[in-house]
Design a protein around this motif. Structure first.
Motif, PDB file in Angstrom:
ATOM      1  N   ARG A   1      -2.729 -40.183 -14.632  1.00  0.00           N
ATOM      2  CA  ARG A   1      -2.132 -41.043 -13.846  1.00  0.00           C
ATOM      3  C   ARG A   1      -2.956 -42.688 -14.209  1.00  0.00           C
ATOM      4  N   VAL A   2      -4.235 -42.573 -14.225  1.00  0.00           N
ATOM      5  CA  VAL A   2      -4.836 -43.736 -14.445  1.00  0.00           C
ATOM      6  C   VAL A   2      -4.571 -44.151 -15.883  1.00  0.00           C
ATOM      7  N   ALA A   3      -4.792 -43.143 -16.707  1.00  0.00           N
ATOM      8  CA  ALA A   3      -4.518 -43.622 -18.327  1.00  0.00           C
ATOM      9  C   ALA A   3      -2.942 -44.066 -18.462  1.00  0.00           C
ATOM     10  N   VAL A   4      -2.117 -43.502 -17.960  1.00  0.00           N
ATOM     11  CA  VAL A   4      -0.561 -43.674 -18.020  1.00  0.00           C
ATOM     12  C   VAL A   4      -0.361 -45.114 -17.419  1.00  0.00           C
ATOM     13  N   LEU A   5      -1.243 -45.469 -16.319  1.00  0.00           N
ATOM     14  CA  LEU A   5      -0.938 -46.859 -15.802  1.00  0.00           C
ATOM     15  C   LEU A   5      -1.689 -47.867 -16.652  1.00  0.00           C
ATOM     16  N   LEU A   6      -2.729 -47.545 -17.150  1.00  0.00           N
ATOM     17  CA  LEU A   6      -3.444 -48.515 -18.047  1.00  0.00           C
ATOM     18  C   LEU A   6      -2.450 -48.763 -19.142  1.00  0.00           C
ATOM     19  N   LEU A   7      -2.091 -47.749 -19.933  1.00  0.00           N
ATOM     20  CA  LEU A   7      -1.249 -47.816 -20.810  1.00  0.00           C
ATOM     21  C   LEU A   7       0.115 -48.776 -20.575  1.00  0.00           C
ATOM     22  N   ALA A   8       0.796 -48.403 -19.303  1.00  0.00           N
ATOM     23  CA  ALA A   8       1.953 -49.254 -19.053  1.00  0.00           C
ATOM     24  C   ALA A   8       1.467 -50.846 -18.957  1.00  0.00           C
TER      25      ALA A   8
ATOM     26  N   VAL B   1      -0.958 -52.414 -20.471  1.00  0.00           N
ATOM     27  CA  VAL B   1      -1.266 -53.353 -21.565  1.00  0.00           C
ATOM     28  C   VAL B   1       0.055 -53.302 -22.405  1.00  0.00           C
ATOM     29  N   LEU B   2       1.234 -52.556 -22.086  1.00  0.00           N
ATOM     30  CA  LEU B   2       2.534 -52.994 -22.786  1.00  0.00           C
ATOM     31  C   LEU B   2       3.459 -53.716 -21.894  1.00  0.00           C
ATOM     32  N   VAL B   3       2.878 -54.136 -20.886  1.00  0.00           N
ATOM     33  CA  VAL B   3       3.725 -55.078 -19.975  1.00  0.00           C
ATOM     34  C   VAL B   3       4.134 -56.203 -20.895  1.00  0.00           C
ATOM     35  N   PRO B   4       3.474 -57.244 -21.714  1.00  0.00           N
ATOM     36  CA  PRO B   4       4.006 -58.279 -22.673  1.00  0.00           C
ATOM     37  C   PRO B   4       4.951 -57.798 -23.618  1.00  0.00           C
ATOM     38  N   ASN B   5       4.725 -56.630 -24.252  1.00  0.00           N
ATOM     39  CA  ASN B   5       5.768 -55.989 -25.155  1.00  0.00           C
ATOM     40  C   ASN B   5       6.981 -55.946 -24.199  1.00  0.00           C
ATOM     41  N   ALA B   6       6.996 -55.448 -22.988  1.00  0.00           N
ATOM     42  CA  ALA B   6       8.371 -55.238 -22.286  1.00  0.00           C
ATOM     43  C   ALA B   6       8.972 -56.615 -21.985  1.00  0.00           C
ATOM     44  N   ALA B   7       8.001 -57.700 -21.647  1.00  0.00           N
ATOM     45  CA  ALA B   7       8.503 -58.914 -21.427  1.00  0.00           C
ATOM     46  C   ALA B   7       9.468 -59.438 -22.829  1.00  0.00           C
ATOM     47  N   VAL B   8       8.670 -59.241 -24.061  1.00  0.00           N
ATOM     48  CA  VAL B   8       9.319 -59.678 -25.249  1.00  0.00           C
ATOM     49  C   VAL B   8      10.816 -58.850 -25.413  1.00  0.00           C
ATOM     50  N   TRP B   9      10.807 -57.537 -25.333  1.00  0.00           N
ATOM     51  CA  TRP B   9      12.060 -56.745 -25.189  1.00  0.00           C
ATOM     52  C   TRP B   9      13.018 -57.611 -24.177  1.00  0.00           C
ATOM     53  N   GLY B  10      12.606 -57.957 -22.954  1.00  0.00           N
ATOM     54  CA  GLY B  10      13.593 -58.390 -22.027  1.00  0.00           C
ATOM     55  C   GLY B  10      14.367 -59.496 -22.463  1.00  0.00           C
ATOM     56  N   ALA B  11      13.156 -60.442 -23.248  1.00  0.00           N
ATOM     57  CA  ALA B  11      13.564 -61.752 -23.726  1.00  0.00           C
ATOM     58  C   ALA B  11      14.796 -61.572 -24.979  1.00  0.00           C
ATOM     59  N   ALA B  12      14.421 -60.592 -25.735  1.00  0.00           N
ATOM     60  CA  ALA B  12      15.375 -60.275 -26.871  1.00  0.00           C
ATOM     61  C   ALA B  12      16.659 -59.727 -25.937  1.00  0.00           C
ATOM     62  N   TYR B  13      16.576 -59.157 -24.987  1.00  0.00           N
ATOM     63  CA  TYR B  13      17.855 -58.525 -24.326  1.00  0.00           C
ATOM     64  C   TYR B  13      18.752 -59.799 -24.004  1.00  0.00           C
ATOM     65  N   GLY B  14      17.787 -60.643 -23.284  1.00  0.00           N
ATOM     66  CA  GLY B  14      18.612 -61.825 -22.768  1.00  0.00           C
ATOM     67  C   GLY B  14      19.347 -62.622 -23.942  1.00  0.00           C
ATOM     68  N   LEU B  15      18.517 -62.985 -25.087  1.00  0.00           N
ATOM     69  CA  LEU B  15      18.926 -63.708 -26.080  1.00  0.00           C
ATOM     70  C   LEU B  15      20.175 -63.125 -26.711  1.00  0.00           C
ATOM     71  N   GLY B  16      20.741 -61.871 -26.547  1.00  0.00           N
ATOM     72  CA  GLY B  16      21.804 -61.255 -27.249  1.00  0.00           C
ATOM     73  C   GLY B  16      21.632 -60.098 -28.206  1.00  0.00           C
TER      74      GLY B  16
END
Length: 559
Positions: free
Chosen positions: A249-256, A258-273
């Motif tokens: 669970r610690v490994a999954v949490l750390l992986l999540a 380090v991928l938070v900025p990726n998720a932010a970019v995905w959210g920005a792409a979603y808002g852009l259209g």
């Protein structure tokens, strides 16, 4: 021998400095690789039932470090037996090597005591060479392991990322200069870079574009956070299913994380259209979630909206690019029409629109780069496309920020200048004389009539007239608040004792006009002030006027 020894010593110092720069680049690479290795080994040791060897853990650590630079890995052991590519870069993990290279190149140009500093080109070449040397060793080490690296990706984008970070460090140590351009550049470019206004506008473009990208990322992160709260139960279920013990669970949490900025970019792409792809046959946009998604079980992917057409809540994601466009306009107008500058110092409408448009171009380019880094393949067939399409996302960011930012910058500029003109007129009226009228920006003096005897107000206690003292002082404290040479009002009755009245009119013969007042009848304050008229302190009642005018006086023998 004596003449050649100083030059030989200088050459030795220069070689030592370059060798030190090479060593600094290698140390920066070793620090990044060592930090990733420590985390991976700690998770491997804490795993209760690990069937892998320490060599496999070291191979995984080296592969993750290369992945942080943008290199594409190949995973050999899969369920289908077909090697699968891994091309999604954890953006938070990529911050560590970029910062280390930047700091190494910056610190090399700081001269040590007794040693010369290397040239900018020498420092850049040595730091990049030392760093890439360690990277080549790591790529050779992971060859043939569970995670191997594809050699073309070591040149682009890995080497380009390292060179860009080192160039930024050298530029920072040199004082962030702009220019001079190369000798083969046009003369007009040399002249433009020599102007201070060009450099100011270039800096404004850079700041506005960076602010627009930051707002897009912040809005995307907000969308992901709201979606995770909305889908809290599926996210928790996927988190528990991926790990059975606390180390997993610690490994999954750390992986999540380090991928938070990726998720932010995905959210920005979603808002852009344009949205993002969940495989080759599925696309997620605010309008609809169409196709057959290939979603691996992962907590961050639980924030994906439900399949089907979008609702009003999905459409509200369009507020993110609108906020980015407003931010671009605001940062542009901060320099185009600053609050402490006059109208003549403000930029023209064409210059303001051009800077806002260039900032929109920079915002689109930055968003495209981040979208390209945040997505990539996660396997073959259905997972060959995963994440936002970089060119669509960049074009959407450009269009949104241009459509909102350019008109917004022009409107904000006009509003600021109009508000400043209104404040200037009000300030001119308040700070001037009551007989000064504001006409545009010019104060036009209006004559103020002398107060007559009937306009003066009587005192509340004694029934007499108010006593006024005129002063030719320069303190500006007059009746109308005028400046030097204006007549100022003295204290009102009640604050000072009224001066002694002199019955001049009673002692005058009939039909005679009052003459000068003797010095003994003057007020003590009148003698001290040079600008006081002799009749300032005489009573001006109706009886005085009848006595002073011969045609209204009584019979000569009545006195």
């Amino acid at each position: 021998m004596t003449e050649s020894s100083p030059s030989l010593s200088a050459e030795q110092d220069r070689s030592a400095v370059l060798a030190l720069a090479l060593l600094r680049g290698a140390v920066a690479a070793g620090l990044g690789l060592g930090s990733v290795t420590v985390v991976v080994l700690a998770l491997w040791i804490s795993a209760p039932a690990s069937d892998s060897s320490p060599g496999s853990a070291l191979h995984a650590a080296a592969g993750l470090w290369l992945l942080a630079h943008g290199a594409e890995l190949t995973r050999a052991h899969t369920l289908s037996g077909v090697p699968a590519p891994v091309g999604i870069v954890p953006l938070l993990l990529a911050v560590v090597p970029v910062w280390l290279v930047h700091r190494a190149a910056r610190d090399v140009l700081v001269p040590d005591e007794g040693h010369p500093a290397p040239s900018a080109r020498g420092a850049f070449g040595m730091v990049v060479g030392g760093y890439l040397l360690v990277g080549a060793v790591a790529a050779y080490y992971v060859r043939g392991g569970s995670l191997s690296v594809q050699l073309p990706s070591l040149l682009f984008p890995s080497a380009v990322v390292v060179a860009g970070a080192a160039a930024a460090g050298v530029w920072t140590a040199s004082g962030r200069p702009i220019g001079p351009p190369p000798s083969w550049a046009p003369v007009s470019l040399h002249e433009a870079l020599a102007r201070s206004r060009f450099r100011e506008r270039a800096g404004t473009v850079w700041r506005a574009a960076a602010a627009g990208v930051a707002v897009l990322l912040g809005g995307g992160a907000l969308l992901v956070a709201v979606a995770l709260v909305w889908h809290a139960h599926p996210a928790q279920r996927s988190f528990v299913q991926l790990s059975g013990d606390w180390s997993g669970r610690v490994a999954v949490l750390l992986l999540a994380l380090v991928l938070v900025p990726n998720a932010a970019v995905w959210g920005a792409a979603y808002g852009l259209g344009p949205g993002f792809a969940l495989g080759t046959a599925s696309t997620v946009t605010p309008l609809a979630f169409s196709g057959r998604p290939a979603i691996p079980g992962f907590p961050l992917l639980a924030a994906v909206p439900a399949e089907g057409p979008g609702t009003v809540l999905n459409w509200s994601a369009g507020a993110v690019p609108v906020a980015a466009g407003v931010t671009v306009a605001w940062f542009t107008v901060r320099r185009a029409a600053p609050p402490d500058a006059g109208r003549e110092d403000a930029w023209g409408p064409w210059g303001t629109a051009l800077v806002a448009a260039l900032a929109a171009v920079g915002c689109g380019a930055g968003t495209a780069v981040l979208a390209a880094a945040a997505g990539g393949p996660l396997g073959t067939r259905a997972l060959a496309e995963f994440g936002p399409v970089w060119w669509l996302t960049g074009a959407a960011a450009l269009v949104w920020t241009a459509l909102v930012g350019v008109p917004g910058a022009l409107l904000l500029r006009a509003w600021r200048l109009r508000e400043r003109d209104g404040d200037g007129e009000e300030a001119a009226y308040v700070a001037g004389d009551p007989g000064v009228a504001a006409a545009g920006k010019t104060a036009v003096p209006v004559p103020v009539p002398e107060p007559s005897s009937g306009d003066a107000s009587r005192e509340s206690g004694g029934g007499g007239r108010r006593w006024w003292r005129r002063s030719g002082g320069r303190d500006g404290g007059g009746i109308g608040g005028g400046g030097a040479g204006e007549e100022a009002a003295g204290p009102v009755p009640g604050d000072e004792p009224a001066p002694r009245r002199t019955p001049v009119a009673a002692s005058l013969p009939a039909g005679a006009a009052p003459g000068p007042v003797p010095p003994a009848a003057q007020s003590p304050a009148q003698g001290e002030d040079e600008g006081v008229a002799p009749y300032d302190f005489l009573p001006t009642g109706p009886w005085h006027e009848r006595t002073a005018r011969p045609e209204e006086a009584g019979p000569s023998g009545s006195a």
